[in-house]
Design a protein around this motif. Sequence first.
Motif, PDB file in Angstrom:
ATOM      1  N   GLY A   6       0.828  -1.199   0.000  1.00  0.00           N
ATOM      2  CA  GLY A   6       0.000   0.000   0.000  1.00  0.00           C
ATOM      3  C   GLY A   6       0.860   1.247   0.000  1.00  0.00           C
ATOM      4  N   GLU A   7       0.225   2.344  -0.311  1.00  0.00           N
ATOM      5  CA  GLU A   7       0.886   3.641  -0.325  1.00  0.00           C
ATOM      6  C   GLU A   7       0.573   4.337   1.001  1.00  0.00           C
ATOM      7  OE1 GLU A   7      -0.177   7.651  -2.612  1.00  0.00           O
ATOM      8  OE2 GLU A   7       0.211   5.952  -3.940  1.00  0.00           O
ATOM      9  N   PHE A   8       1.616   4.761   1.706  1.00  0.00           N
ATOM     10  CA  PHE A   8       1.414   5.444   2.983  1.00  0.00           C
ATOM     11  C   PHE A   8       0.729   6.776   2.731  1.00  0.00           C
ATOM     12  CE2 PHE A   8       2.825   8.420   6.270  1.00  0.00           C
ATOM     13  CZ  PHE A   8       2.361   7.760   7.395  1.00  0.00           C
ATOM     14  N   TYR A  57      -2.942   4.558  14.317  1.00  0.00           N
ATOM     15  CA  TYR A  57      -2.840   3.749  13.109  1.00  0.00           C
ATOM     16  C   TYR A  57      -2.240   4.544  11.957  1.00  0.00           C
ATOM     17  CZ  TYR A  57      -5.997   0.745  15.690  1.00  0.00           C
ATOM     18  OH  TYR A  57      -6.542  -0.053  16.651  1.00  0.00           O
ATOM     19  N   TRP A  58      -1.750   3.819  10.961  1.00  0.00           N
ATOM     20  CA  TRP A  58      -1.278   4.422   9.721  1.00  0.00           C
ATOM     21  C   TRP A  58      -2.309   4.116   8.652  1.00  0.00           C
ATOM     22  CZ3 TRP A  58       4.641   3.074   9.137  1.00  0.00           C
ATOM     23  CH2 TRP A  58       5.349   3.754  10.130  1.00  0.00           C
ATOM     24  N   SER A  59      -2.599   5.101   7.834  1.00  0.00           N
ATOM     25  CA  SER A  59      -3.529   4.921   6.718  1.00  0.00           C
ATOM     26  C   SER A  59      -2.749   4.535   5.473  1.00  0.00           C
ATOM     27  CB  SER A  59      -4.298   6.216   6.448  1.00  0.00           C
ATOM     28  OG  SER A  59      -5.150   6.509   7.518  1.00  0.00           O
ATOM     29  N   LEU A  60      -3.190   3.469   4.835  1.00  0.00           N
ATOM     30  CA  LEU A  60      -2.573   2.994   3.602  1.00  0.00           C
ATOM     31  C   LEU A  60      -3.643   2.928   2.528  1.00  0.00           C
ATOM     32  CD1 LEU A  60      -0.445   0.009   4.976  1.00  0.00           C
ATOM     33  CD2 LEU A  60       0.198   2.407   4.799  1.00  0.00           C
ATOM     34  N   ARG A  61      -3.222   3.083   1.272  1.00  0.00           N
ATOM     35  CA  ARG A  61      -4.133   3.020   0.141  1.00  0.00           C
ATOM     36  C   ARG A  61      -3.568   2.043  -0.872  1.00  0.00           C
ATOM     37  NH1 ARG A  61      -5.045   5.923  -4.962  1.00  0.00           N
ATOM     38  NH2 ARG A  61      -2.857   6.405  -4.801  1.00  0.00           N
ATOM     39  N   PRO A  62      -4.394   1.216  -1.477  1.00  0.00           N
ATOM     40  CA  PRO A  62      -3.891   0.313  -2.514  1.00  0.00           C
ATOM     41  C   PRO A  62      -3.234   1.114  -3.635  1.00  0.00           C
ATOM     42  CG  PRO A  62      -6.151  -0.243  -1.941  1.00  0.00           C
ATOM     43  CD  PRO A  62      -5.833   1.049  -1.259  1.00  0.00           C
ATOM     44  N   VAL A  63      -2.164   0.587  -4.193  1.00  0.00           N
ATOM     45  CA  VAL A  63      -1.422   1.280  -5.241  1.00  0.00           C
ATOM     46  C   VAL A  63      -2.277   1.492  -6.471  1.00  0.00           C
ATOM     47  CG1 VAL A  63       0.621   1.197  -6.714  1.00  0.00           C
ATOM     48  CG2 VAL A  63       0.754   0.375  -4.374  1.00  0.00           C
ATOM     49  N   GLY A  64      -3.121   0.539  -6.805  1.00  0.00           N
ATOM     50  CA  GLY A  64      -3.969   0.646  -7.982  1.00  0.00           C
ATOM     51  C   GLY A  64      -5.264   1.383  -7.732  1.00  0.00           C
ATOM     52  N   GLY A  65      -5.402   2.019  -6.588  1.00  0.00           N
ATOM     53  CA  GLY A  65      -6.638   2.711  -6.242  1.00  0.00           C
ATOM     54  C   GLY A  65      -7.537   1.811  -5.411  1.00  0.00           C
TER      55      GLY A  65
END
Length: 91
Positions: A38-40, A47-55
């Motif tokens: 994931g993208e930080f 907590y840390w929020s992460l997002r999938p690389v492909g959206g």
Amino acid sequence: MFGENVSPNSPSPEPPDPRRTPDPGTLVVDTSRGDRVGEFRGVAGFYWSLRPVGGGIEWEVEPRYVRLALPIEQLRARMARMNRRSRGEVL
């Protein structure tokens, strides 16, 4: 440092501080979710929020379960995003 003579009895350098947050956009791996890349995005309380690389939908994870993505993991994630983009699934 490169080229410096280091005594074998000298203390080793300090390991990086695990509490230091990565820069936004850094690719990391969530080991609590099967090594999901994931993208930080930022910090949300404990907590840390992460997002999938492909959206997709962001998720939160405890920092202790996060490590920096290896170069091969970064390449795979970026290639998967490019493939999704070429199919018109993401912008």
